[in-house]
Design a protein around this motif. Structure first.
Motif, PDB file in Angstrom:
ATOM      1  N   UNK A 136      39.469  45.270  24.731  1.00  0.00           N
ATOM      2  CA  UNK A 136      39.640  44.142  23.825  1.00  0.00           C
ATOM      3  C   UNK A 136      40.723  43.236  24.399  1.00  0.00           C
ATOM      4  N   UNK A 137      40.674  41.981  23.984  1.00  0.00           N
ATOM      5  CA  UNK A 137      41.672  41.000  24.402  1.00  0.00           C
ATOM      6  C   UNK A 137      42.670  40.823  23.253  1.00  0.00           C
ATOM      7  N   UNK A 138      43.926  41.084  23.519  1.00  0.00           N
ATOM      8  CA  UNK A 138      44.968  40.907  22.510  1.00  0.00           C
ATOM      9  C   UNK A 138      45.353  39.430  22.425  1.00  0.00           C
ATOM     10  N   UNK A 139      45.902  38.915  21.308  1.00  0.00           N
ATOM     11  CA  UNK A 139      46.299  39.677  20.115  1.00  0.00           C
ATOM     12  C   UNK A 139      45.184  39.816  19.076  1.00  0.00           C
ATOM     13  N   UNK A 179      39.416  32.100  33.706  1.00  0.00           N
ATOM     14  CA  UNK A 179      38.374  31.082  33.713  1.00  0.00           C
ATOM     15  C   UNK A 179      37.103  31.512  34.404  1.00  0.00           C
ATOM     16  N   UNK A 180      37.045  32.752  34.890  1.00  0.00           N
ATOM     17  CA  UNK A 180      35.858  33.283  35.561  1.00  0.00           C
ATOM     18  C   UNK A 180      35.150  34.240  34.606  1.00  0.00           C
ATOM     19  N   UNK A 181      33.868  34.041  34.319  1.00  0.00           N
ATOM     20  CA  UNK A 181      33.154  34.968  33.439  1.00  0.00           C
ATOM     21  C   UNK A 181      33.229  36.397  33.986  1.00  0.00           C
ATOM     22  N   UNK A 182      33.405  37.364  33.083  1.00  0.00           N
ATOM     23  CA  UNK A 182      33.548  38.754  33.511  1.00  0.00           C
ATOM     24  C   UNK A 182      32.799  39.679  32.567  1.00  0.00           C
ATOM     25  N   UNK A 183      32.238  40.734  33.125  1.00  0.00           N
ATOM     26  CA  UNK A 183      31.587  41.798  32.363  1.00  0.00           C
ATOM     27  C   UNK A 183      32.195  43.117  32.804  1.00  0.00           C
ATOM     28  N   UNK A 184      32.590  43.930  31.838  1.00  0.00           N
ATOM     29  CA  UNK A 184      33.074  45.270  32.138  1.00  0.00           C
ATOM     30  C   UNK A 184      31.877  46.217  32.213  1.00  0.00           C
ATOM     31  N   UNK A 185      31.945  47.161  33.128  1.00  0.00           N
ATOM     32  CA  UNK A 185      30.864  48.132  33.267  1.00  0.00           C
ATOM     33  C   UNK A 185      31.443  49.532  33.107  1.00  0.00           C
ATOM     34  N   UNK A 186      30.839  50.314  32.218  1.00  0.00           N
ATOM     35  CA  UNK A 186      31.297  51.654  31.848  1.00  0.00           C
ATOM     36  C   UNK A 186      32.753  51.647  31.351  1.00  0.00           C
ATOM     37  N   UNK A 207      43.981  40.826  30.022  1.00  0.00           N
ATOM     38  CA  UNK A 207      44.490  39.498  29.674  1.00  0.00           C
ATOM     39  C   UNK A 207      44.329  38.531  30.840  1.00  0.00           C
ATOM     40  N   UNK A 208      44.556  39.028  32.060  1.00  0.00           N
ATOM     41  CA  UNK A 208      44.406  38.171  33.239  1.00  0.00           C
ATOM     42  C   UNK A 208      42.966  37.718  33.408  1.00  0.00           C
ATOM     43  N   UNK A 209      42.032  38.646  33.235  1.00  0.00           N
ATOM     44  CA  UNK A 209      40.621  38.286  33.349  1.00  0.00           C
ATOM     45  C   UNK A 209      40.243  37.249  32.298  1.00  0.00           C
ATOM     46  N   UNK A 210      40.745  37.432  31.072  1.00  0.00           N
ATOM     47  CA  UNK A 210      40.415  36.505  29.996  1.00  0.00           C
ATOM     48  C   UNK A 210      40.936  35.106  30.302  1.00  0.00           C
ATOM     49  N   UNK A 211      42.086  35.026  30.967  1.00  0.00           N
ATOM     50  CA  UNK A 211      42.666  33.730  31.268  1.00  0.00           C
ATOM     51  C   UNK A 211      42.282  33.161  32.607  1.00  0.00           C
TER      52      UNK A 211
END
Length: 361
Positions: free
Chosen positions: A172-175, A161-168, A155-159
């Protein structure tokens, strides 16, 4: 006649190296040694000659394509830095990071790297420092999904404002359960490839041994179940065991119990995650008078150091460098176009048959 005398000549080796570069974006001396059957010193001379010809650029442990050798135009130079947070800088992840470095270099990006650990209680302070410390254009992260704060990090990453990619990692972002952009190895397929390999050799009773609970381990279990069903194995024809930490006091006891279970069930082939656990398992089995692969065939999962062991371990090899390169590619495209659809990339591992697996005696 020796294997060295059967090794390909320099022109054939050079063609193989260039083809591998075009396919994977990076080559490693350790892998080329296995594929071509020549000494590392010979390959280093090959890489030096190809670099002098302007066809590649040497990096630590291997090479990446030279600018002049690329058929396609270089990606747009976005500039700035990419923050990277991975669980370890000692095992598995260095190969992923090298793939990131090679792809970032093509794009005029640089990496700001941090190594966390599975014991870290909250990755957010590390990520906050990353963002605050430099000209960070985006983040590539592999957070621990098995802690209470895991969704808080997402949730913090989603909010942020910095683009992010998860690796391995999957997340999902709730809700709304919106998927997070990511690059993963299809570890479930890796388990299937290992089981098929053992079955192709004639093993009809097989076992899976995992070193610990982990995101990779859970996917391996899923693939293993699929493979056992695909191969028509009855419940009595396969088993699954979970090891404690190999550095802990109960590891040897657990290995001996797994060996007893395998022998009692007539199991002749095993998939073990990961390489160090497979090596420790074999050492204990040899101390008990068993032979590998005569009594037990063993396939390791990770292929980080499997080929260095004696006997050289058959292994499932995740495409670590390609995973890292794909993560940079996704992030660069997200930075260039924030409105593009979320991409989730899954790359396939490969199965390398070596000396530790053979038909059952």
């Amino acid at each position: 006649m020796t294997d060295q005398q059967h090794a390909p000549l320099a022109p054939a080796r050079h063609a193989h190296i260039i083809a591998a570069l075009e396919r994977d974006g990076i080559v490693r001396v350790s892998r080329l040694t296995e594929e071509l059957g020549v000494a590392p010193v010979t390959l280093r001379r090959d890489l030096q000659q190809l670099e002098e010809e302007g066809r590649l650029e040497r990096v630590h442990g291997g090479a990446v394509p030279a600018e002049a050798a690329r058929d396609e135009p270089a990606p747009a130079q976005t500039g700035g830095a990419i923050g990277v947070l991975v669980p370890s800088l000692a095992y598995y992840w260095p190969g992923v990071v090298r793939g990131m470095e090679a792809e970032a270099r093509k794009r005029g990006l640089r990496l700001v790297l941090r190594g966390a650990s599975y014991e870290l209680q909250d990755e957010r302070p590390v990520l906050e420092r990353l963002i605050a410390a430099d000209d960070i254009r985006g983040l590539i992260v592999a957070p621990n999904p098995d802690v209470t704060h895991a969704q808080d990090v997402v949730q913090w990453l989603d909010g942020s404002g910095v683009p992010a990619v998860f690796v391995e990692r999957d997340a999902v972002v709730l809700p709304d359960r919106a998927p997070v952009e990511n690059v993963t190895t299809d570890h479930a397929l890796g388990a299937v490839l290992a089981a098929r390999h053992l079955a192709s050799l004639g093993h009809r009773r097989i076992g899976l041994i995992l070193s610990r609970e982990s995101p990779t381990g859970r996917k391996i279990v899923t693939g293993w179940a699929t493979a056992c069903e695909e191969l028509g194995l009855a419940p009595a024809d396969h088993f699954e065991s979970l090891f404690p930490d190999r550095n802990g006091p109960g590891f040897a006891t657990a290995v001996n119990a797994a060996i007893d279970k395998a022998l009692d069930a007539g199991v002749t082939g095993l998939l073990i995650h990961s390489d160090p656990e497979a090596m420790a398992f074999i050492d204990i089995a040899l101390n008990r008078g068993l032979s590998v692969p005569e009594d037990l065939s063993v396939v390791a999962y990770d292929d980080e150091v499997a080929q260095l062991f004696t006997p050289a371990l058959s292994a499932v090899s995740p495409p670590r460098a390609a995973v890292g390169a794909a993560a940079i590619d996704l992030l660069a495209k997200r930075i260039a176009d924030p409105t593009r659809p979320v991409h989730r990339v899954s790359l396939s591992p490969t199965m390398h048959a070596r000396e530790s697996s053979a038909p059952p005696a």
